[in-house]
Design a protein around this motif. Structure first.
Motif, PDB file in Angstrom:
ATOM      1  N   ARG A 130     -17.233   6.232  -1.016  1.00  0.00           N
ATOM      2  CA  ARG A 130     -16.121   5.389  -1.449  1.00  0.00           C
ATOM      3  C   ARG A 130     -15.856   5.586  -2.939  1.00  0.00           C
ATOM      4  NH1 ARG A 130     -13.971   2.081   2.063  1.00  0.00           N
ATOM      5  NH2 ARG A 130     -15.132   1.436   3.918  1.00  0.00           N
ATOM      6  N   SER A 133     -11.899   2.601  -6.325  1.00  0.00           N
ATOM      7  CA  SER A 133     -10.781   1.801  -5.814  1.00  0.00           C
ATOM      8  C   SER A 133     -11.019   1.311  -4.392  1.00  0.00           C
ATOM      9  CB  SER A 133      -9.488   2.619  -5.857  1.00  0.00           C
ATOM     10  OG  SER A 133      -9.591   3.759  -5.007  1.00  0.00           O
ATOM     11  N   THR A 135     -11.262   3.303  -1.607  1.00  0.00           N
ATOM     12  CA  THR A 135     -10.849   4.235  -0.554  1.00  0.00           C
ATOM     13  C   THR A 135     -12.019   5.133  -0.172  1.00  0.00           C
ATOM     14  OG1 THR A 135     -10.057   5.819  -2.213  1.00  0.00           O
ATOM     15  CG2 THR A 135      -8.461   4.242  -1.318  1.00  0.00           C
ATOM     16  N   TYR A 137     -13.775   8.706   1.585  1.00  0.00           N
ATOM     17  CA  TYR A 137     -13.581  10.129   1.797  1.00  0.00           C
ATOM     18  C   TYR A 137     -14.912  10.723   2.271  1.00  0.00           C
ATOM     19  CZ  TYR A 137     -15.905  10.907  -2.711  1.00  0.00           C
ATOM     20  OH  TYR A 137     -16.808  10.935  -3.736  1.00  0.00           O
ATOM     21  N   LYS A 168     -11.756   9.395   8.584  1.00  0.00           N
ATOM     22  CA  LYS A 168     -12.637   8.360   9.139  1.00  0.00           C
ATOM     23  C   LYS A 168     -12.923   8.610  10.607  1.00  0.00           C
ATOM     24  CE  LYS A 168     -13.278   3.371   9.549  1.00  0.00           C
ATOM     25  NZ  LYS A 168     -12.692   2.023   9.272  1.00  0.00           N
TER      26      LYS A 168
END
Length: 218
Positions: A130, A133, A135, A137, A168
């Motif tokens: 993570r 922010s 998000t 990956y 994901k």
């Protein structure tokens, strides 16, 4: 550069034989076999109109004359590195290139995007990370990284994966699978569900980094 030199000293201290460095440059002559794969849109279509960077010719000349770099035709520098690393498993791949993470052996990432140094073995692994922010990956290596790319594609090279599958979902499908046969079945089934069998075989050509010269199409 200083960080790399410290790494070389550490390897020598541990008894590794530091071999000479080999540099490769991909020839911009359109001979790369991936350009001949019949897909729509074409391989690297997203780079088609990009101008050659200022000073590119000077940089190439410097690498050829000063570093004795090898100009590569019919394939990409990634393939040449993959073939060289497979033939010399005690060597270290030193380049910030995510695609090469599927090649077994030592890797030293100068960008710090991946754990480094790292010894890659098959089947490999995937890690969900993570950003600050929030998000997420995925990073990965070995054959598992190759099959992950088969699912999500490769935006950098303009290669699409399976429609509807993002990082994901691909991670959830593969992270706890550890046999190559099971990975192959999982990925192929995702293509087959959408009747994309032909695209499956074409994407394997586009995304696979060659380990042997015999894998380069004639």
């Amino acid at each position: 550069k200083n960080k790399w030199e410290k790494y070389r000293v550490e390897l020598r201290r541990k008894g590794f034989n530091i071999m000479d460095e080999t540099h490769f440059i991909t020839a911009k002559d359109g001979s790369n076999f991936r350009y001949k794969v019949d897909v729509t849109p074409k391989y690297k279509h997203n780079r088609a109109n990009q101008p050659i960077p200022y000073g590119y010719a000077d940089c190439v000349n410097y690498c050829l004359t000063t570093k004795q770099a090898i100009m590569i035709h019919n394939m990409e520098a990634d393939d040449a590195i993959g073939i060289e690393a497979t033939a010399n498993p005690e060597g270290t791949i030193r380049v910030s290139e995510k695609d090469l993470r599927m090649i077994p052996g030592w890797h030293y990432d100068i960008s710090n995007k991946f754990p480094s140094p790292l010894y890659v073995t098959d089947p490999g692994d995937l890690i969900w990370r993570r950003t600050k922010s929030g998000t997420g990956y995925v990073i990965g290596w070995g054959m598992k990284w190759f099959y992950f790319q088969m699912l999500v594609g490769d935006r950098a090279d303009g290669v699409g994966g399976v429609p509807g599958i993002g990082e994901k979902k691909a991670y959830e499908l593969l992270y706890d699978v550890y046999t190559l046969a099971d990975m192959e079945d999982i990925v192929y089934n995702q293509y087959e569900k959408l009747q994309l069998d032909e695209l499956y075989h074409k994407n394997k050509q586009l995304l696979w980094i060659c380990r042997y010269k015999e894998e380069i199409p004639k």
